[in-house]
Scaffold this motif. Structure first.
Motif, PDB file in Angstrom:
ATOM      1  N   TRP A 257       0.806  -1.225   0.000  1.00 48.29           N
ATOM      2  CA  TRP A 257       0.000   0.000   0.000  1.00 48.29           C
ATOM      3  C   TRP A 257       0.838   1.273   0.000  1.00 48.29           C
ATOM      4  N   PHE A 258       2.157   1.159  -0.185  1.00 49.72           N
ATOM      5  CA  PHE A 258       3.011   2.346  -0.098  1.00 49.72           C
ATOM      6  C   PHE A 258       2.650   3.392  -1.157  1.00 49.72           C
ATOM      7  N   GLY A 259       2.372   2.929  -2.377  1.00 50.46           N
ATOM      8  CA  GLY A 259       1.999   3.870  -3.433  1.00 50.46           C
ATOM      9  C   GLY A 259       0.728   4.624  -3.098  1.00 50.46           C
ATOM     10  N   GLN A 260      -0.236   3.930  -2.477  1.00 49.97           N
ATOM     11  CA  GLN A 260      -1.474   4.585  -2.083  1.00 49.97           C
ATOM     12  C   GLN A 260      -1.241   5.586  -0.952  1.00 49.97           C
ATOM     13  N   LEU A 261      -0.266   5.281  -0.093  1.00 51.77           N
ATOM     14  CA  LEU A 261       0.074   6.217   0.979  1.00 51.77           C
ATOM     15  C   LEU A 261       0.627   7.518   0.402  1.00 51.77           C
ATOM     16  N   LEU A 262       1.501   7.382  -0.595  1.00 54.28           N
ATOM     17  CA  LEU A 262       2.035   8.574  -1.252  1.00 54.28           C
ATOM     18  C   LEU A 262       0.910   9.385  -1.886  1.00 54.28           C
ATOM     19  N   TYR A 263      -0.033   8.682  -2.517  1.00 50.00           N
ATOM     20  CA  TYR A 263      -1.147   9.371  -3.168  1.00 50.00           C
ATOM     21  C   TYR A 263      -1.982  10.127  -2.142  1.00 50.00           C
ATOM     22  N   LYS A 264      -2.255   9.486  -1.019  1.00 52.29           N
ATOM     23  CA  LYS A 264      -3.068  10.129   0.022  1.00 52.29           C
ATOM     24  C   LYS A 264      -2.364  11.366   0.566  1.00 52.29           C
ATOM     25  N   TRP A 265      -1.050  11.280   0.709  1.00 54.30           N
ATOM     26  CA  TRP A 265      -0.272  12.392   1.246  1.00 54.30           C
ATOM     27  C   TRP A 265      -0.177  13.552   0.255  1.00 54.30           C
ATOM     28  N   LEU A 266       0.109  13.226  -1.003  1.00 51.91           N
ATOM     29  CA  LEU A 266       0.464  14.263  -1.963  1.00 51.91           C
ATOM     30  C   LEU A 266      -0.694  14.782  -2.810  1.00 51.91           C
ATOM     31  N   SER A 267      -1.729  13.966  -3.028  1.00 51.16           N
ATOM     32  CA  SER A 267      -2.789  14.380  -3.953  1.00 51.16           C
ATOM     33  C   SER A 267      -3.490  15.679  -3.543  1.00 51.16           C
ATOM     34  N   PRO A 268      -3.646  15.984  -2.234  1.00 47.10           N
ATOM     35  CA  PRO A 268      -4.253  17.283  -1.904  1.00 47.10           C
ATOM     36  C   PRO A 268      -3.343  18.463  -2.220  1.00 47.10           C
ATOM     37  N   TRP A 274       3.047  11.102 -11.304  1.00 51.74           N
ATOM     38  CA  TRP A 274       3.069   9.999 -10.343  1.00 51.74           C
ATOM     39  C   TRP A 274       4.154   8.966 -10.614  1.00 51.74           C
ATOM     40  N   PRO A 275       4.457   8.590 -11.857  1.00 54.21           N
ATOM     41  CA  PRO A 275       5.594   7.677 -12.062  1.00 54.21           C
ATOM     42  C   PRO A 275       6.896   8.253 -11.506  1.00 54.21           C
ATOM     43  N   ALA A 276       7.088   9.566 -11.659  1.00 55.86           N
ATOM     44  CA  ALA A 276       8.297  10.196 -11.121  1.00 55.86           C
ATOM     45  C   ALA A 276       8.305  10.146  -9.599  1.00 55.86           C
ATOM     46  N   VAL A 277       7.135  10.323  -8.984  1.00 52.95           N
ATOM     47  CA  VAL A 277       7.043  10.249  -7.520  1.00 52.95           C
ATOM     48  C   VAL A 277       7.377   8.845  -7.030  1.00 52.95           C
ATOM     49  N   HIS A 278       6.791   7.822  -7.671  1.00 54.30           N
ATOM     50  CA  HIS A 278       6.996   6.444  -7.226  1.00 54.30           C
ATOM     51  C   HIS A 278       8.446   5.992  -7.399  1.00 54.30           C
ATOM     52  N   HIS A 279       9.116   6.501  -8.418  1.00 49.19           N
ATOM     53  CA  HIS A 279      10.482   6.059  -8.685  1.00 49.19           C
ATOM     54  C   HIS A 279      11.528   6.923  -7.989  1.00 49.19           C
ATOM     55  N   LEU A 280      11.086   7.973  -7.323  1.00 48.88           N
ATOM     56  CA  LEU A 280      12.039   8.884  -6.701  1.00 48.88           C
ATOM     57  C   LEU A 280      12.888   8.184  -5.649  1.00 48.88           C
ATOM     58  N   TRP A 281      12.275   7.268  -4.879  1.00 50.80           N
ATOM     59  CA  TRP A 281      13.028   6.603  -3.813  1.00 50.80           C
ATOM     60  C   TRP A 281      14.119   5.695  -4.358  1.00 50.80           C
ATOM     61  N   GLN A 282      14.011   5.278  -5.639  1.00 45.48           N
ATOM     62  CA  GLN A 282      15.044   4.444  -6.245  1.00 45.48           C
ATOM     63  C   GLN A 282      16.199   5.280  -6.782  1.00 45.48           C
ATOM     64  N   SER A 283      15.999   6.585  -6.873  1.00 45.60           N
ATOM     65  CA  SER A 283      17.027   7.458  -7.426  1.00 45.60           C
ATOM     66  C   SER A 283      18.044   7.833  -6.348  1.00 45.60           C
ATOM     67  N   ARG A 284      19.104   8.484  -6.778  1.00 45.61           N
ATOM     68  CA  ARG A 284      20.148   8.910  -5.849  1.00 45.61           C
ATOM     69  C   ARG A 284      19.592   9.946  -4.887  1.00 45.61           C
ATOM     70  N   LYS A 285      20.011   9.868  -3.649  1.00 44.22           N
ATOM     71  CA  LYS A 285      19.549  10.820  -2.645  1.00 44.22           C
ATOM     72  C   LYS A 285      19.921  12.236  -3.072  1.00 44.22           C
ATOM     73  N   GLY A 286      19.001  13.140  -2.828  1.00 40.90           N
ATOM     74  CA  GLY A 286      19.195  14.517  -3.248  1.00 40.90           C
ATOM     75  C   GLY A 286      18.389  14.877  -4.478  1.00 40.90           C
ATOM     76  N   ARG A 287      17.912  13.857  -5.201  1.00 39.94           N
ATOM     77  CA  ARG A 287      17.066  14.119  -6.365  1.00 39.94           C
ATOM     78  C   ARG A 287      15.694  14.599  -5.906  1.00 39.94           C
TER      79      ARG A 287
END
Length: 436
Positions: A257-268, A274-287
């Motif tokens: 449910w992590f993706g849904q948690l991000l949606y609940k937090w950020l959608s307001p 959204w693909p960029a949001v979901h993949h951000l944690w896989q990117s280098r820190k600081g991105r």
């Protein structure tokens, strides 16, 4: 039908004594809902939006609603909207513009009338079309579950009633209503579902509509259960401080449910890629990724959200004789003999080799690509990388000030000086910067 309608209203403690506002277009659905409410003893006020999209037909719709209200002795509110102009100004489709204008008008009326509830005539067939529409767009559970029966003051008491029941009620009561010819045009996707897809589907599965309404109720229950879980997890993982928020994902990023948690937090907080949001944690820190109002950083085992700053960047010249400034930060500067200075490690104090500086100095907001050589280290480092190494919230870097001499950063204000401008054994004069 009346029993179903009354049960839907009773679920929310609505009775005939309550002050209600009914959205009425003049079409079959809203006319039937009005008559059913009258049969049950309700006396709602009416609200009609004239969107002006069909010329004389739109005017005739408004006149019809006016006569209907007069016939039953009801108060009616009518507003003529500049729908096409609004759509162009906001960059919206006509359908979305009309929706925005409609609900804005209802809110305006509610401020004056303080209604117990605002009723709309969405019914079971609308629910089915919405579910198909959302599913085909790749929507999440909350959307695929369809239209909520109640959201804030808005109640849709006919969601459990199908269109054939509505038509039968209208024929039985010999009701008149207005027809919108555009509802038959299959160039609109929802109309194509209504007139082409759903009839074909019903040939294969005659009980399609009743089964889909059952699915809607089950999906809504599951969606609400998930929402309760997300609310609990969000409160546990989210830290909020003035100007920014931090979501610790270290123990939840692998949850289904992590993706849904991000949606609940950020959608307001506006529209996101959204693909960029979901993949951000896989990117280098600081991105980071951003929308019009916010910037979302990948920090140390967390997402950090900060509102985009609308304030201009700072760039202030400091002359050799300047002793203090009050804005954008309270800071004083002194030129002192080496023997009169006792060095300390306070972050608010910066001790610099006066001889290594070239005046005037510049106090400015940091920029992408800025580099400096942190005290005690060899080689330069990007400021963004330095903050990551120090496990500092990335959101805090917005508005960070640096002190610059001849194009070289000599100090990251409030944090650390550049190694090349440190006080050495050979230093005779110190430039002392103190944050107040």
């Amino acid at each position: 039908m009346l029993d179903t309608l009354q049960a839907a209203l009773a679920k929310y403690d609505i009775d005939s004594r309550d002050k209600l506002l009914l959205a009425i277009s003049g079409g079959l659905d809203s006319v039937v809902l009005l008559q059913a409410l009258l049969d049950l003893g309700f006396q709602p006020e009416l609200a009609h939006c004239n969107f002006g999209l069909r010329g004389e037909e739109s005017e005739a719709d408004a006149d019809f609603c006016q006569r209907l209200a007069r016939q039953h002795g009801l108060t009616i509110h009518i507003k003529k909207c500049e729908t096409e102009t609004y759509a162009q100004e906001k960059g919206l489709s006509i359908q979305m513009a009309a929706r925005d204008l409609r609900y804005a008008y209802f809110e305006e009326l509610d401020l004056l009338g303080n209604y117990r509830a605002i009723l709309t005539a969405h019914h079971g067939d609308d629910q089915l079309e919405t579910m198909i529409f959302k599913l085909a767009r790749g929507s999440a559970l909350e959307a695929v579950a369809g239209i909520r029966e109640k959201r804030q003051k808005y109640i849709r008491p006919m969601l459990g009633i199908l269109r054939n029941e509505i038509e039968a009620f209208a024929q039985e009561r010999n009701l008149a209503w207005r027809e919108d010819a555009s509802n038959a045009e299959t160039k609109y996707l929802r109309n194509a579902y209504r007139h082409r897809l759903i009839p074909l589907w019903e040939e294969i599965q005659p009980d399609l509509k009743s089964k889909m309404l059952l699915s809607s109720r089950l999906l809504r229950e599951q969606s609400d259960a998930l929402d309760e879980l997300l609310e609990e997890k969000l409160s546990e993982a989210l830290i909020q401080e003035e100007g920014w928020e931090r979501l610790n994902y270290s123990s939840i990023v692998d949850k289904a449910w992590f993706g849904q948690l991000l949606y609940k937090w950020l959608s307001p907080k506006g529209k996101w890629d959204w693909p960029a949001v979901h993949h951000l944690w896989q990117s280098r820190k600081g991105r980071y990724t951003e929308n019009e109002d916010y910037r979302l950083y990948h920090g140390e085992v967390c997402y950090e959200l900060r509102k985009q700053s609308s304030s201009p960047s700072v760039s202030l010249e400091l002359l050799e004789g300047d002793s203090e400034i009050e804005k954008p930060i309270r800071m004083d500067m002194q030129i002192l003999p080496r023997e009169k200075v006792k060095l300390d490690g306070l972050r608010e104090h910066h001790f610099l080799d006066y001889k290594a500086l070239e005046f005037p100095l510049t106090l400015r907001t940091w920029r992408d690509g800025d580099r400096f050589q942190p005290l005690g280290m060899s080689g330069t480092k990007k400021l963004s990388d330095y903050w990551i190494d120090q496990k500092m919230p990335m959101a805090e870097k917005d508005g960070q000030l640096v002190l610059e001499s001849a194009g070289e950063i000599v100090a990251l204000i409030g944090h650390r000086i550049d190694h090349r401008f440190r006080v050495q054994n050979s230093t005779k004069t110190i430039y002392f910067v103190r944050l107040k």
